[in-house]
Design a protein around this motif. Structure first.
Motif, mmCIF file in Angstrom:
data_model
loop_
_atom_site.group_PDB
_atom_site.id
_atom_site.type_symbol
_atom_site.label_atom_id
_atom_site.label_comp_id
_atom_site.label_asym_id
_atom_site.label_seq_id
_atom_site.Cartn_x
_atom_site.Cartn_y
_atom_site.Cartn_z
ATOM 1 N N SER A 142 0.854 -1.183 0.000
ATOM 2 C CA SER A 142 0.000 0.000 0.000
ATOM 3 C C SER A 142 0.892 1.236 0.000
ATOM 4 O O SER A 142 2.090 1.159 0.286
ATOM 5 N N LYS E 14 -11.495 -9.143 -1.304
ATOM 6 C CA LYS E 14 -10.455 -9.232 -2.319
ATOM 7 C C LYS E 14 -9.253 -9.963 -1.737
ATOM 8 O O LYS E 14 -8.700 -9.565 -0.713
ATOM 9 N N GLU E 15 -8.890 -11.030 -2.412
ATOM 10 C CA GLU E 15 -7.725 -11.792 -1.960
ATOM 11 C C GLU E 15 -6.614 -11.679 -2.994
ATOM 12 O O GLU E 15 -6.861 -11.725 -4.188
ATOM 13 N N VAL E 20 -5.567 -11.635 2.292
ATOM 14 C CA VAL E 20 -6.876 -10.999 2.184
ATOM 15 C C VAL E 20 -6.715 -9.505 2.419
ATOM 16 O O VAL E 20 -6.475 -9.057 3.535
ATOM 17 N N ALA E 21 -6.839 -8.737 1.379
ATOM 18 C CA ALA E 21 -6.640 -7.290 1.496
ATOM 19 C C ALA E 21 -7.933 -6.600 1.897
ATOM 20 O O ALA E 21 -7.930 -5.615 2.627
ATOM 21 N N VAL E 22 -9.052 -7.125 1.404
ATOM 22 C CA VAL E 22 -10.359 -6.589 1.774
ATOM 23 C C VAL E 22 -11.188 -7.768 2.246
ATOM 24 O O VAL E 22 -11.336 -8.752 1.531
ATOM 25 N N ASP E 23 -11.703 -7.642 3.462
ATOM 26 C CA ASP E 23 -12.261 -8.817 4.103
ATOM 27 C C ASP E 23 -13.713 -8.552 4.487
ATOM 28 O O ASP E 23 -13.989 -7.944 5.517
ATOM 29 N N GLY E 44 -6.433 -1.478 3.302
ATOM 30 C CA GLY E 44 -7.230 -1.926 2.167
ATOM 31 C C GLY E 44 -8.089 -0.832 1.553
ATOM 32 O O GLY E 44 -8.970 -1.111 0.738
ATOM 33 N N THR E 47 -7.492 -0.445 -2.143
ATOM 34 C CA THR E 47 -8.022 -1.650 -2.777
ATOM 35 C C THR E 47 -9.543 -1.561 -2.905
ATOM 36 O O THR E 47 -10.100 -1.912 -3.945
ATOM 37 N N LEU E 221 -11.326 1.292 8.421
ATOM 38 C CA LEU E 221 -10.914 -0.044 7.999
ATOM 39 C C LEU E 221 -9.643 -0.403 8.744
ATOM 40 O O LEU E 221 -8.791 0.459 8.988
ATOM 41 N N GLN E 223 -6.964 -3.889 8.657
ATOM 42 C CA GLN E 223 -6.658 -5.223 8.144
ATOM 43 C C GLN E 223 -7.760 -5.728 7.233
ATOM 44 O O GLN E 223 -8.207 -6.867 7.337
ATOM 45 N N GLY E 224 -8.243 -4.860 6.398
ATOM 46 C CA GLY E 224 -9.210 -5.253 5.393
ATOM 47 C C GLY E 224 -10.645 -5.283 5.857
ATOM 48 O O GLY E 224 -11.556 -5.405 5.042
#
Ligand SMILES: Nc1ncnc2c1ncn2[C@@H]1O[C@H](COP(=O)(O)OP(=O)(O)OP(=O)(O)O)[C@@H](O)[C@H]1O
Ligand SMILES: Nc1ncnc2c1ncn2[C@@H]1O[C@H](COP(=O)(O)OP(=O)(O)OP(=O)(O)O)[C@@H](O)[C@H]1O
Ligand SMILES: [Mg+2]
Ligand SMILES: [Mg+2]
Lengths: 240, 331, 295, 381, 267
Positions: A142, E14-15, E20-23, E44, E47, E221, E223-224
Motif C-alpha cells: 500500500s 479481495k484476496e 486478504v486485502a479486503v475482508d 485496504g 483496494t 478499515l 486489516q481489510g
C-alpha cells in the motif's frame, strides 16, 4: 575522527547553488549550512524547489552550478554513487520503491556505506507491517507501506547524513508519530538530517532550524527558539 | 492572484489563437501543394511518385504511432495487402478501372487492419509492437505460400489502366497528378483526424490511458478505429505503389519495410504532420542517391549510421527540431 | 515400427532431440536479449549482429592468428563483450531514459553498420570453420545419428543459461541489476556505480550472443548476415517467454526449438511462421508472456 | 547510328545482399575489363557505365531502370541477379524497347513464360542444372531420390525439373520436403532425408541454404551412411566457402569453370589480380556478354535494341566463356554446360582448386528445347 | 436514516494470493454525504476504491450503485454511470492545456467522440463550460497553459475539475490532499465542499483535520475489515481506532492547522 564527533563540524555546505531541468531554471542561488547532528527542515509551498535542492545535493538534476561541500569534500563534479559513499542517505519524494523486488530485497539493497546502521531486526521491530509483508513485491505494498519501506531502507546503510523528502506523506497518524520518535532517536545517535516536510506539525518539534524556500531561493531562516517570534512571518510564507 | 479573469475574454483569446494557428496551417498546406504541383517539372515523376507513396505510408503509420502512441511493427502487412490485392485484380480483371482496383486494395487492407487491431490493441507497449510484428510475419508467410502472389518473384506487369475508364495512366505525368491528388486528400484527412473530436481522445489515450478510461472512454474502441484508419491509408499507399511501379513484391511485406517506415517517421519527426512526409522524402532519396553513386556497396552501413545519428543527435526528427528551433527563437 | 501421424516414432524422437539442441541456441540468444531488455530496457536489435560477430571472430581469429576453438570460446565473446561495452558507453548511454523505440533504432543502426562493413570485407558466401577435432563424428543413438558436437552444444548452452539465471535471480549482484532496471538514478543515489553496471550488463548480454555465435561457427554457414535472419525469431521467443523474464527466456527458447522441430516434421513450410503463430496465441491469452510478470 | 554518340550500359546487381558474391561489385569489374579489352570505344562512340545496387528489390530495380532509360539514355541493362528483379526489369525494358542481358538469375522462366523480345538470358538457368546433375546421378545408379526444396518459386521450379529428369531416366522420387527460405538450421531436414533411406539427397535450393544443408549433411554423416548428395545450384563461391572437406564428391552442373583451359585460366588470372578472388561463371558471363554486345553494336553501327539483339542472335559466340554458343529467339543463350565433381582434399591443390570436370553436356541437350517452350516469341509454336 | 443509499457493498472480499486485502466489507454510503474511509496503512482503502471502479475484480461479494448491481460492469461503463474517481497520484493529460484536459471529460457526453471527420472547432462550444469549471477551482488564468508546466497543487485542482466535469453522482477521492502544503489543503477542502453539493463523496484521507472538517460519516478499515463506523466524534473517541490509527496524540493533524504554538513545539 575526532572532528567528526565535533558538533560544530560542518557536514553540509551549499553555496550559490543553481539548478536546471532542461531549459527551466529551478534553483536560484541556494545557500545553506548543516552542522553535524543537526536536524534542519526545508519548508515552503509546493513547487518551491525543496525536493530539487535535495536532488541537487545528490547530483540527480539536469545541470547545477555553485558549490556543495559534504564532509569537507567538494562534490559538484562527483557522480551520485560517490556522494552516497560519503555517508549520505537519500529518501526520495514518491518513495522510489523497486516494485519488482521483494520487500526484503528492497531493504537490503542499498549498500552499507558506513558502519553503525540499524540491523534488519531493529528495522522490522520498528515497522512490523514490513515484517509481515517481507516476501511481497515492493510494488504491491500500500502507499503507506511503501513510504515506510523507503525510509527504513536507508537506516540500514549507516549513512550519517539523511536527506528525507516528505517521509510522512500518506502515513497514518500512528505511524507518523512513530516516525517522529525514530527521528529523535537518530538525532540522539548524532545523525545529521535534512528534512523536507509539508507537515509542519510533525517537523516543528524535531527541528533545530528551518529554512524557508520560495521560488528556488532561501528566503528565511528560523531557528527553533525563534519559532514563536517569527510565527507570523512563517505563516505568511507557508500560506497559512 | 487576486486579479479576476473573465472567462469570455479568455475564450476570445483562445479562439484568436486557434484562428492564427489555422491560418499558419493553411499557408503551410498551400506551400506544400504548390511545391508538389511543380515538382514533376524538375524531378523525375516516377521517383516523385515513389516518394509520395512512401510519404503516405509514413503519414498513415504516424497517425497510429505519433498521435495514438501505438508502435505498430507490422505496418508492412497493410502496404502489401494493398499492393497485392490491387495488383492481382488489375492484372486479372481487365475490365476493372484503376480506381476500383485501388479501392479494393484499400478495402482489403482495412479489413486486415481491423483483424490486427482487434487482436492487438488490448496489449501495451512492446507487447503491442510484437503482436503486430507477429501478425505481419504470418501475413508474409501467407504471401510467400499463396499461388497468386508469384512467391519470391512477385507480381509483374500490372497494368496502370484507365482512371474512371477514361484517363490513361500510362503517362507518367498523368499518373503523378493522380497520385498527388490521392496523397493530398489523405494528408488533409489525417490533418483533420488529429484535430477532430476523435483525435482529441486519441491524444488523451496516448498521454494517459488509465485516466482516459476513468473518464468513461472505452479506449480499445478508439484504438481500433485509429488502427483501422491507419491500416486503410497504408493499404492505399500500397495500392498506389503497385499501380505506379506495376509490380508487387515481397519486399512490401518484409519486416524491414515495417522498420523502414519507423525510420522515415522518426527521421522526419514523430507526432508532427509534415514529419513523415519529410522523412520519407529523405530516406527514399538517400537510398536512391547512395545506390547510384560510388558508395553503392555501402548503402546499408551508411543507413545504419544515419539511424545512429538521428537517434543520438536529433531525436525529434527534422521537422520536430525545426519546430523546436522556431518555438525557441521566434516566439 | 510405431507411427505417430504417419511419422515413425524413431524419427519423431530424433526430431525432438534436434529441437532441444536448436532450442538451446534460442535459449542462449534469447537469454542475452532478455537480460538486456529486462535489466536495461534496451531493445537490442544488434543482438543478431553480435551473434554473427561471435562466429565471425572465431573464424577470423583462426584464419589470421591460428586461435583454436577452445581459446575462441573465451576470447571471441570477450572481444564482442568489449565492443558491447564500447557501444553502451558511447552510444546507448546517451539515450538512457528515452523511449524504448530509440534503443531499438540505435541498435538496429549498429547492426546495419556492422553487417554492412563486414559484408564489404568478407562477402556473403560464408566463411569456413571446421568442427574441433575432439567433436568430430558422432554416436548412433538407434533412432538417430547424434554428432558429438551437437551434444556438446546442448550441454554447454544449458550450463551457461542456468548459471546466468542463478546470478540474476539469486544473487545480490542480480538484485542490483533488477533494481537498476527500475530506477537507475536512485540506485546510484544509494552508492552503486550504475553506469558501470549498465555497461557491464550490456557487455554481458552481447557476450551471451557472441558465445552462441562461437558455438554456431562450426555448424552453420558463417556470414555477415547470419544474425539478421535469426533476430526476429529470437525476439519472438523472448516475448513468448515474457519480456524481462530470465527463466522464461531459457525455458521458452528450448520449447520453441522443439515446437519448430515438430513443425519441420509435420508441415515444414510453416516452420519459421509457427513461432509467430504461437506468439500471437500466447499474447492473446497470457498478455505478458508465458513467464512474464504482469505488465 | 549510335544514339547520343554514347553506348551507355547500366550495371544493376545486388551489391550488398545475399547474392553479392555471385555478381556484385566484382561483376562490374568484369564488365569494365570487357570494355577495356574492347578498346574503350565503339565506332568512335564513348562507352559509359553506370551502376547501381538493386538491393534485391524489384521496386528499387524498376525505379532505377526507369530513370536510367528515361533520364540517362541507358541502352543496355546488364548484371541482373535476383529473378524478381530480372523479371521486373525486363518488363520495363520491353515497354521502352531497350535491351537487357541477364547474367545472374537462375529462373528458367525468364526465357519461358516471362520471355520478352528485349532481353537475353546468358549464363545458365535451372533447367540444365537439374538436367545435367540429375541425369548423371541417376545413370550412376542413384535411383531413389529425396528432394529438399527451398519453398519458393525458384525451388519449386527446380524440384519440378529434377523430378521430371529422374523419372525419365527410370529413377523415383520417394520424398520431397519444402523448407522455408532461408533456413538457418537443416539438421531436422537432414534427419528426415536420412530416415527416408533414399539413394540420393538432392538440394533444390541456393546460396546459404545450400551450403548450410551440405555442412549439416556432412556433420550428420549423410555420405558415410551411403547416400549421395546432389546440389542442383552451387556456385564456385559456395564451394569455396564450404571447403573441399565438407563438399568433396558433390556433383554439380556449371556453365563455366575458371580452370578449364589456358584461355579461361589466363582471363581468371587477370580477374584475380583485380579482385583477389577467382571468377564465378556469372562473372565470366558478364565479361563475355559485354564483349558480344559491343561487337554487335560495332557490326551494326547501332545501339537500337532490336537491331543489336538480332545481330547477337545471328552471331555464334566463341570466346573464353563459350564455344559455339547461340542466342535463341526466346532470348536463351545456349552453350555447353559441364558436369563437375568437387575434388577431395587430397586432389585439391589450393583454395580455389575445387572442381574436376567430369563431362561436357552439349548445349542443346542441356537446355530446355524450344519445343517445350511457353514463350510466345517462339515461332515454331 | 431516511436518505436512500447510493452505494452499497455486500460482503466485498479481495484476496491476493492467499492474502486478504479486503475482508467482507459492507459499506453503505448515503446520498449527499461526504463519507470518509480511514484506516492504517495497508488497511485496504485503496483496494476498496479499486474494486469499486473495477480496476480490480472482487474475489467475492457485490457492489450496488443506486440499487443496481454493478459488480460485473467494466471500468468505463461504471464511470459513465456516474461513479468517478480521482487518483492517488495526480492524473492529468500532461501535454494538453488545462482547458483541453477538461474538454476531454466533457466530450464523453457529446456522442461525437468517434467523429474523426469533424473539425476540431466543433469542440469550441464546450469551452465555456470548461472555463466555468476551471474558474471554480481557481485555474481560469491557466486555461491555455500546458499541464506539465503547472505546479503540483494546481495539477490536483485540475484533476478535480476534470472529475467534476464528468457530472459524477458519486465522487471517489483517494487522498486528495496528499503532498500538499497548508494553503493548498485549505483550497482543496473548500473545493471538495463545493463539489459535494448535490453529490455524494467517498474519500480516503490521512489528514484528520480534513476529515473532521468535511465528513459526515466515517468508516474505519483495519486489516481489510470494517473496524467501526460513525461520525467524527464517535470514531475518534473509539479507543480501538486511537490505538491502531490515530495514535496517542489523536489529533493526526497536518499542515492544515496553523503552525503549532510554542508549547506544542517544545513538547
Ligand atoms: N523533472 C522535472 N522537469 C522539469 N521541471 C521540474 C521537474 N521536477 C520538478 N520540476 C519543477 O521544479 C519546480 C520545483 O520542484 P520541486 O519538486 O523541487 O518542488 P517542491 O518544493 O519539492 O514542491 P512539492 O511540494 O511539489 O514537492 C516546480 O516548479 C516543478 O514543476
Ligand atoms: N496487487 C496486490 N498484490 C498483493 N497484495 C496487494 C496488492 N495490492 C495491495 N496489496 C496489499 O493489500 C493491502 C491493502 O493495500 P491498500 O493499497 O488497499 O492499502 P491502503 O489502505 O490504501 O493503505 P495506504 O493508506 O497505505 O495507502 C496492503 O497490505 C498491500 O500490501
Ligand atoms: Mg517535493
Ligand atoms: Mg492507499
Amino acid at each position: 575522527m575526532s572532528h567528526e564527533q565535533d558538533r560544530d563540524y560542518e557536514q553540509l555546505r551549499v553555496s550559490g547553488l543553481h539548478a536546471f531541468y532542461g531549459e527551466s531554471h529551478i534553483l536560484h542561488s541556494i545557500d545553506l549550512v548543516v552542522k553535524r547532528g543537526e536536524l534542519v527542515t526545508l519548508l515552503g509551498r509546493n513547487g518551491a524547489g525543496r525536493s530539487t535542492t535535495l536532488k541537487s545535493i545528490m547530483n540527480m538534476v539536469g545541470r547545477r552550478t555553485g558549490s556543495i561541500v559534504i564532509n569537507g569534500e567538494e562534490t559538484m563534479t562527483r557522480a551520485p554513487h560517490h556522494i552516497a559513499r560519503l555517508g549520505v542517505g537519500y529518501c526520495p519524494e514518491h518513495r522510489g520503491i523497486f516494485s519488482g523486488l521483494s520487500v526484503q530485497e528492497n531493504l537490503t539493497l542499498p549498500p552499507v556505506v558506513r558502519s553503525g546502521g540499524m540491523s534488519l531486526e531493529e528495522i522490522f521491530s520498528m515497522f512490523p507491517n514490513l515484517y509481515e509483508r517481507r516476501f511481497s513485491q515492493g510494488g504491491k505494498l500500500s502507499g503507506g507501506e511503501q513510504q515506510m519501506l523507503a525510509m527504513a531502507r536507508i537506516l540500514r546503510t549507516g549513512a550519517n547524513m539523511l536527506l528525507l523528502d516528505e517521509i510522512t506523506e500518506g502515513l497514518a497518524p500512528v505511524i507518523v508519530e512513530k516516525l517522529g520518535e525514530v527521528l529523535v532517536k537518530l538525532k540522539e545517535k548524532g545523525l545529521t538530517i535534512v528534512l523536507v516536510e509539508q507537515n509542519f506539525h510533525f517537523a516543528a518539534p524535531l527541528a533545530d532550524r528551518h529554512y524557508v524556500v520560495e521560488h528556488g531561493q532561501i528566503v528565511e531562516e528560523v531557528s527553533a527558539d525563534e519559532l514563536s517570534a517569527k510565527q507570523s512571518v512563517l505563516d505568511s510564507y507557508l500560506g497559512v | 492572484m487576486s486579479q479576476s479573469f473573465d472567462p469570455a475574454t479568455i475564450h476570445k483569446a483562445i479562439l484568436e489563437q486557434q484562428k492564427a494557428d489555422d491560418r499558419k496551417k493553411m499557408m503551410l498546406n498551400g506551400v506544400l501543394v504548390l511545391l508538389l504541383m511543380a515538382a514533376p517539372f524538375a524531378i523525375y515523376p516516377v521517383f516523385l511518385m515513389k516518394i509520395l507513396c512512401f510519404a503516405l505510408f509514413a503519414v498513415a503509420f504516424n497517425l497510429l504511432f505519433g498521435f495514438t502512441g501505438l508502435l505498430s511493427f507490422g505496418h508492412a502487412a497493410f502496404l502489401a495487402a494493398g499492393s497485392y490485392t490491387t495488383g492481382y485484380l488489375l492484372s486479372n480483371y481487365s475490365g476493372l478501372t484503376t480506381e476500383l482496383g485501388i479501392l479494393a486494395g484499400t478495402a482489403v487492407a482495412t479489413v486486415l487492419g481491423l483483424g490486427f487491431a482487434v487482436l492487438s490493441t488490448r496489449r501495451h507497449g512492446i507487447y503491442f509492437a510484437m503482436v503486430t510484428l507477429a501478425l505481419a510475419q504470418l501475413v508474409f508467410f501467407f504471401l510467400v505460400q499463396a499461388e497468386f502472389t508469384g512467391g519470391e518473384d512477385g507480381m509483374h506487369g500490372i497494368p496502370r489502366g484507365h482512371l474512371l475508364g477514361l484517363i490513361n495512366l500510362e503517362n507518367n505525368l498523368t499518373m503523378y497528378y493522380f497520385v498527388l491528388a490521392v496523397f493530398l486528400g489523405c494528408y488533409l484527412l489525417v490533418q483533420r483526424v488529429v484535430t477532430s473530436p476523435f483525435g482529441q481522445i486519441l491524444k488523451s489515450i496516448k498521454q494517459n490511458e488509465p485516466r482516459a478510461i476513468s473518464l468513461g472512454y472505452n479506449v480499445n474502441q478508439y484504438k481500433v478505429l485509429a488502427f483501422v484508419i491507419s491500416a486503410a491509408l497504408a493499404g492505399l499507399a500500397g495500392s498506389l505503389k503497385s499501380v505506379v511501379f506495376q509490380l508487387a513484391s515481397l519486399n512490401d511485406a518484409h519486416w524491414h519495410m515495417s522498420g523502414e517506415v519507423i525510420l522515415m517517421t522518426l527521421l522526419g519527426g514523430v507526432g508532427t504532420l509534415l514529419g513523415p512526409v519529410v522523412g520519407a522524402t529523405f530516406v527514399v532519396n538517400i537510398e536512391y542517391q547512395l545506390s547510384q553513386g560510388p558508395l553503392r556497396d555501402w548503402v546499408d552501413p551508411i543507413l545504419g549510421g544515419i539511424f545512429i545519428l538521428t537517434v543520438l543527435a536529433f531525436r525529434s526528427g527534422i521537422v520536430g527540431e525545426i519546430n523546436k528551433f522556431v518555438n525557441k527563437n521566434l516566439r | 515400427m510405431s507411427m505417430i501421424f504417419g511419422v515413425p516414432l524413431a524419427v519423431l524422437s530424433g526430431q525432438l532431440l534436434i529441437g532441444v539442441i536448436n532450442g538451446a541456441f534460442y535459449a542462449l540468444l534469447s537469454l542475452g536479449l532478455a537480460v538486456i531488455f529486462g535489466l536495461l530496457k534496451i531493445i537490442n536489435f544488434a543482438h543478431g549482429a553480435m551473434y554473427m560477430l561471435g562466429a565471425m571472430a572465431t573464424v577470423i581469429l583462426f584464419d589470421n592468428l591460428g586461435v583454436n576453438y577452445w581459446v575462441a570460446l573465451f576470447v571471441a565473446p570477450l572481444l564482442v563483450g568489449a565492443l558491447g561495452v564500447i557501444i553502451e558507453y558511447f552510444l546507448l548511454r546517451r539515450i538512457a531514459g528515452q523511449d524504448h523505440i530509440y534503443s531499438l533504432l540505435l541498435t538496429f543502426g549498429v547492426a546495419l553498420l556492422l553487417q554492412g562493413v563486414l559484408t564489404n570485407i568478407y562477402g556473403v558466401s560464408g566463411l569456413r570453420y571446421a568442427i574441433p577435432e575432439l567433436f568430430k563424428g558422432g554416436v548412433n543413438l538407434g533412432f538417430m545419428f547424434l554428432p558429438y558436437y551437437r551434444a556438446w552444444v546442448i550441454v554447454v548452452a544449458l550450463v551457461v543459461c542456468l548459471g546466468t539465471w542463478f546470478m540474476i535471480e539469486k544473487t545480490k549482484l542480480g538484485a542490483y541489476l533488477r533494481a537498476g532496471a527500475e530506477d537507475a538514478q536512485l540506485m546510484q543515489g544509494f552508492g552503486i556505480n550504475v553506469p558501470l553496471l549498465v555497461s557491464l550488463t550490456y557487455g554481458f548480454g552481447v557476450m551471451l550472443a557472441a558465445f552462441a555465435g562461437v558455438l554456431a561457427a562450426p555448424i552453420y554457414s558463417v556470414t555477415p548476415v547470419m544474425g539478421s535472419h535469426i533476430l526476429i525469431t529470437v525476439f519472438a521467443v523472448v516475448v513468448i517467454g515474457g519480456l524481462g523474464s530470465i527463466g522464461g527466456a531459457i525455458i521458452t527458447g528450448i520449447l520453441m526449438g522443439v515446437i519448430e522441430g515438430l513443425t519441420k516434421t509435420f508441415y515444414p513450410p510453416a516452420s519459421t511462421a509457427v513461432i509467430f503463430l504461437v506468439m500471437v496465441l500466447v499474447i492473446m491469452f497470457r498478455p505478458s508472456g508465458l513467464f512474464g510478470k504482469e505488465a | 547510328a549510335i544514339s547520343n554518340d554514347t553506348v551507355k550500359i547500366g550495371y544493376l546487381a545486388d551489391m550488398s545482399g545475399t547474392y553479392r558474391d555471385l555478381a556484385g561489385p566484382n561483376g562490374l569489374k568484369a564488365m569494365e575489363m570487357a570494355i577495356a579489352d574492347f578498346g574503350g570505344k565503339v565506332k568512335g562512340a564513348k562507352i559509359e557505365v553506370v551502376s547501381a545496387d538493386d538491393r534485391n528489390s524489384a521496386d528499387v530495380a524498376s525505379s532505377t531502370v526507369r530513370r536510367w532509360i528515361e533520364n540517362e539514355n541507358v541502352d543496355l541493362v546488364a548484371g541482373l541477379v535476383a529473378s524478381s528483379v530480372s523479371i521486373a526489369v525486363s518488363d520495363i525494358l520491353e515497354e521502352n524497347d531497350k535491351l537487357g542481358i541477364v547474367s545472374g538469375s537462375a529462373a528458367s522462366s525468364i526465357t519461358n513464360e516471362h520471355c520478352t523480345p528485349n532481353h537475353i538470358h546468358y549464363v545458365y538457368d535451372t533447367y540444365p542444372l537439374a538436367n545435367g546433375t540429375a541425369n548423371a546421378v541417376v545413370k550412376e545408379g542413384g535411383k531413389s531420390w529425396f528432394i529438399l526444396t527451398a519453398d519458393y518459386a525458384f525451388g519449386h521450379a527446380l524440384e519440378g525439373d529434377v523430378t521430371r529428369v529422374v523419372e525419365e531416366n527410370g529413377g523415383e522420387v520417394i520424398g520431397t520436403l519444402r523448407h522455408p527460405f532461408p533456413t538457418p538450421d537443416f539438421s531436422s531436414f537432414i534427419l528426415q532425408a536420412q530416415a527416408s533411406g533414399a539413394d540420393v539427397v538432392a538440394l533444390a535450393n541456393a546460396g546459404a541454404d545450400t551450403t548450410n544443408a551440405i555442412n549439416t549433411a556432412s556433420e550428420f554423416g549423410v555420405t558415410q551412411s551411403g547416400q549421395t548428395l546432389a546440389a542442383l545450384l552451387l556456385f564456385l563461391t559456395d564451394v569455396h566457402a564450404l571447403g573441399v572437406e565438407a563438399a568433396q564428391g558433390i556433383q554439380l552442373t556449371t556453365g563455366w569453370y575458371w580452370d578449364m583451359n589456358d584461355e579461361t585460366r589466363a582471363w581468371s588470372d587477370r580477374f584475380m589480380e583485380q579482385t583477389g578472388v577467382r571468377p564465378t561463371m556469372v562473372h565470366a558471363g558478364i565479361y563475355s556478354s559485354t564483349l558480344q554486345y559491343l561487337e554487335a553494336v560495332e557490326a551494326t553501327d547501332s545501339d537500337d535494341a532490336q537491331t543489336v539483339r538480332k545481330q547477337m542472335m545471328e552471331t555464334p559466340i566463341n570466346d573464353m566463356f563459350a564455344t559455339n554458343g547461340k542466342i535463341r529467339e526466346d532470348g536463351r543463350m545456349v552453350h555447353d554446360m559441364y558436369l563437375a565433381e568437387v575434388k577431395t582434399p587430397d586432389e585439391s591443390e589450393n583454395e580455389w582448386d575445387l572442381y574436376k570436370i567430369v563431362r561436357t553436356i552439349p548445349g542443346d541437350e542441356a537446355y530446355r528445347p524450344l519445343s517445350e517452350s511457353k514463350c510466345p516469341l517462339v515461332s515454331s509454336k | 436514516m431516511s436518505e436512500p443509499c447510493v452505494l452499497e457493498t455486500r460482503n466485498l472480499v479481495k484476496e491476493f494470493k492467499g492474502f486478504v486485502a479486503v475482508d467482507d466489507v459492507n459499506l453503505k454510503i448515503q446520498k449527499g454525504h461526504i463519507h470518509a474511509l480511514i484506516g492504517p496503512n495497508g488497511a485496504g482503502k485503496t483496494t476498496v476504491f479499486n474494486l469499486l471502479t473495477k480496476f480490480l475484480t472482487p474475489t467475492r461479494g457485490h457492489i450496488l450503485f443506486k440499487g443496481q448491481d454493478i459488480t460485473a460492469m467494466k471500468s468505463a461503463a461504471i464511470a459513465r454511470k456516474g461513479v468517478v474517481r480521482s487518483f492517488q497520484i495526480s492524473a492529468v493529460f500532461p501535454h494538453m492545456t488545462a482547458l483541453e484536459n477538461i474538454r476531454i471529460a466533457l466530450q464523453s457526453f457529446e456522442g461525437t467522440s468517434f467523429s474523426f471527420w469533424k473539425s476540431g472547432a466543433s469542440l469550441n462550444r464546450l469551452n465555456e463550460r470548461c472555463l466555468e469549471l476551471l474558474d471554480a477551482v481557481g485555474l481560469a488564468e491557466y486555461a491555455n497553459t500546458t499541464t506539465v508546466e503547472l505546479a503540483y497543487g494546481r495539477k490536483r485542482a485540475l484533476e478535480l475539475a476534470t472529475t467534476l466535469a464528468m457530472e459524477p453522482q458519486l465522487l471517489l477521492l483517494d487522498e486528495p490532499t496528499q503532498g500538499m502544503g497548508a494553503e493548498d489543503v485549505d483550497r482543496v477542502v473548500e473545493l471538495v465542499r463545493k463539489a459535494a453539493q448535490g453529490r455524494t463523496v467517498l474519500m480516503v484521507e490521512h489528514n484528520l483535520s480534513v476529515v473532521s472538517k468535511l465528513c459526515d460519516r466515517i468508516t474505519v478499515l483495519a486489516q481489510g475489515a470494517v473496524l467501526t463506523e460513525g461520525d467524527y466524534d464517535t470514531v475518534s473517541a473509539d479507543p480501538q481506532v486511537r490505538e491502531v490509527y490515530m495514535g496517542r496524540d489523536g489529533s493526526g493533524e497536518r499542515g492544515a492547522a496553523s503552525a503549532p504554538n510554542k508549547t506544542e513545539a517544545a513538547q
